[in-house]
Design a protein around this motif. Structure first.
Motif, short mmCIF file in Angstrom:
data_model
loop_
_atom_site.label_atom_id
_atom_site.label_comp_id
_atom_site.label_asym_id
_atom_site.label_seq_id
_atom_site.Cartn_x
_atom_site.Cartn_y
_atom_site.Cartn_z
N TYR A 1 -47.90 -31.96 -38.50
CA TYR A 1 -47.58 -32.43 -40.19
C TYR A 1 -46.73 -33.22 -39.79
O TYR A 1 -47.06 -34.86 -39.00
CB TYR A 1 -45.82 -31.44 -40.10
CG TYR A 1 -45.87 -29.73 -39.56
CD1 TYR A 1 -46.07 -29.36 -38.83
CD2 TYR A 1 -45.71 -29.35 -41.15
CE1 TYR A 1 -45.95 -28.04 -38.85
CE2 TYR A 1 -46.25 -28.04 -41.46
CZ TYR A 1 -45.64 -27.08 -40.65
OH TYR A 1 -46.22 -25.92 -39.76
N GLN B 1 -44.37 -36.63 -41.73
CA GLN B 1 -42.75 -36.20 -42.77
C GLN B 1 -42.46 -37.24 -42.99
O GLN B 1 -42.50 -38.06 -42.09
CB GLN B 1 -41.72 -35.73 -41.39
CG GLN B 1 -40.74 -35.39 -42.48
CD GLN B 1 -39.63 -34.56 -41.38
OE1 GLN B 1 -39.86 -35.19 -39.65
NE2 GLN B 1 -38.45 -34.28 -41.94
N PRO C 1 -41.74 -32.18 -43.57
CA PRO C 1 -42.72 -31.96 -43.68
C PRO C 1 -43.98 -31.49 -43.93
O PRO C 1 -43.36 -30.30 -44.86
CB PRO C 1 -42.89 -31.38 -41.92
CG PRO C 1 -41.59 -31.30 -41.45
CD PRO C 1 -40.65 -31.02 -43.53
N LEU D 1 -45.60 -34.64 -36.80
CA LEU D 1 -44.62 -33.38 -35.80
C LEU D 1 -46.05 -32.89 -35.63
O LEU D 1 -46.62 -32.02 -36.47
CB LEU D 1 -43.55 -33.18 -36.50
CG LEU D 1 -42.45 -33.21 -37.24
CD1 LEU D 1 -41.86 -32.99 -37.96
CD2 LEU D 1 -41.47 -33.82 -35.92
N GLN E 1 -42.36 -20.90 -35.11
CA GLN E 1 -42.96 -21.96 -35.05
C GLN E 1 -42.20 -23.00 -33.99
O GLN E 1 -40.47 -23.43 -34.94
CB GLN E 1 -43.72 -23.42 -36.36
CG GLN E 1 -44.63 -22.43 -36.64
CD GLN E 1 -45.01 -23.54 -37.68
OE1 GLN E 1 -45.94 -24.51 -37.87
NE2 GLN E 1 -45.36 -23.16 -39.08
N PHE F 1 -41.38 -27.17 -32.65
CA PHE F 1 -41.51 -28.71 -32.97
C PHE F 1 -41.57 -29.15 -31.73
O PHE F 1 -40.64 -29.00 -31.20
CB PHE F 1 -40.93 -28.89 -34.48
CG PHE F 1 -41.78 -28.27 -35.45
CD1 PHE F 1 -41.18 -27.01 -36.10
CD2 PHE F 1 -42.31 -28.71 -36.69
CE1 PHE F 1 -40.85 -26.74 -37.16
CE2 PHE F 1 -42.80 -28.81 -37.74
CZ PHE F 1 -41.66 -27.76 -37.77
N GLY F 2 -42.60 -30.24 -31.97
CA GLY F 2 -42.39 -31.08 -30.99
C GLY F 2 -41.29 -32.23 -31.42
O GLY F 2 -41.17 -32.21 -32.86
N PRO F 3 -40.89 -33.32 -30.92
CA PRO F 3 -39.52 -34.64 -31.20
C PRO F 3 -40.40 -35.57 -32.12
O PRO F 3 -39.93 -35.75 -32.37
CB PRO F 3 -39.71 -35.13 -29.29
CG PRO F 3 -40.23 -34.67 -28.71
CD PRO F 3 -41.27 -33.71 -29.25
N ARG G 1 -43.06 -41.52 -34.23
CA ARG G 1 -42.47 -42.04 -35.00
C ARG G 1 -43.28 -43.21 -35.70
O ARG G 1 -43.34 -44.07 -34.47
CB ARG G 1 -41.27 -43.27 -35.15
CG ARG G 1 -40.62 -42.32 -35.42
CD ARG G 1 -38.80 -42.28 -35.33
NE ARG G 1 -38.07 -41.36 -35.90
CZ ARG G 1 -36.47 -41.78 -35.71
NH1 ARG G 1 -36.03 -43.25 -35.87
NH2 ARG G 1 -35.64 -41.28 -35.42
#
Lengths: 114, 114
Positions: A35, A37, A43, A91, A103, A105-107, A110
């Motif tokens: 994703y 975001q 997202p 993401l 789902q 999600f990972g951290p 950025r």
């Protein structure tokens, strides 16, 4: 159980540079999602895989973005020639099913493109 | 096309008060609706999901009911806590003729003050 891991956590680029993001999904999860975001937005799905196969990449800007999952486990998202508009958090998420399943999600990574 | 609308960008409430975050959607297909919560600098986590019309779904004190007649899936809690301060996303998933799809709303920031 380990969660979804991503690296790097942060990246700063000049326009025109390339960058790769890496994702390791939860063990046993056959579906993996990427994703984008942007700041203060929801997202947006870029691409998702079931095992090594791309299921939907219709929202992936194909001229500069690419994503692979060669062995059906880890995945890499690459941006060639980054633009300022690519500034966002990227993401990765994984699940055992498809878009109607939970789902995880990972951290996120950025990305700032100057 | 398929879409999700969250009308409030920011909601500020005093601890202990009730909250309702709005979510409406548009789709021509049978929908799955989700609420995700994203605390500052953390990954989104699933809070609730539903595909059953007129059935209340609850988790961690939050609840929502999918109303297909009004295309809504509002998130509610009877008494907010300081720890509920976060970004809340409503998401829609479904199975179209061309395959599955997913849309996230723009998010509502909930700010709980003492």
């Amino acid at each position: 159980e380990a969660g979804v891991t991503q690296s790097p956590r942060y990246a700063v680029l000049q326009e025109g540079q390339a960058v790769s993001f890496w994702c390791d999904p939860i063990s046993g999860h056959d579906t993996l999602y990427w994703y984008q975001q942007p700041r203060d937005q929801g997202p947006q799905l870029l691409v998702y895989f079931r095992d090594e196969a791309v299921i939907d990449n219709s929202q992936l800007p194909s001229d500069r973005f690419s994503a692979v999952r060669p062995k059906g486990t880890n995945s890499t998202l690459k941006i060639q020639s980054a633009k300022q508009g690519d500034t966002a958090t990227y993401l990765c998420a994984s699940s055992t099913g498809d878009l109607q399943d939970t789902q995880y999600f990972g951290p996120g990574t950025r990305l700032l493109v100057l | 096309g398929d879409s999700v609308t969250q009308t409030e960008g920011l909601v500020t409430l005093t601890k202990g008060l009730p909250v309702m975050l709005n979510c409406t959607y548009q789709t021509t297909y049978s929908p799955f609706l989700f609420w995700y919560v994203q605390h500052l600098n953390e990954a989104p986590k699933l809070l609730l999901k539903s595909s059953t019309d007129n059935k209340r779904t609850e988790h961690q004190g939050f609840y929502a009911t999918l109303h297909k007649s009004s295309s809504s899936f509002h998130l509610q809690k009877s008494s907010v806590q300081l720890s509920d301060s976060a970004l809340y996303f409503c998401a829609l998933s479904g199975l179209a003729n061309s395959g599955t799809y997913q849309r996230f709303g723009t998010g509502t920031k909930l700010q709980v003050v003492p």
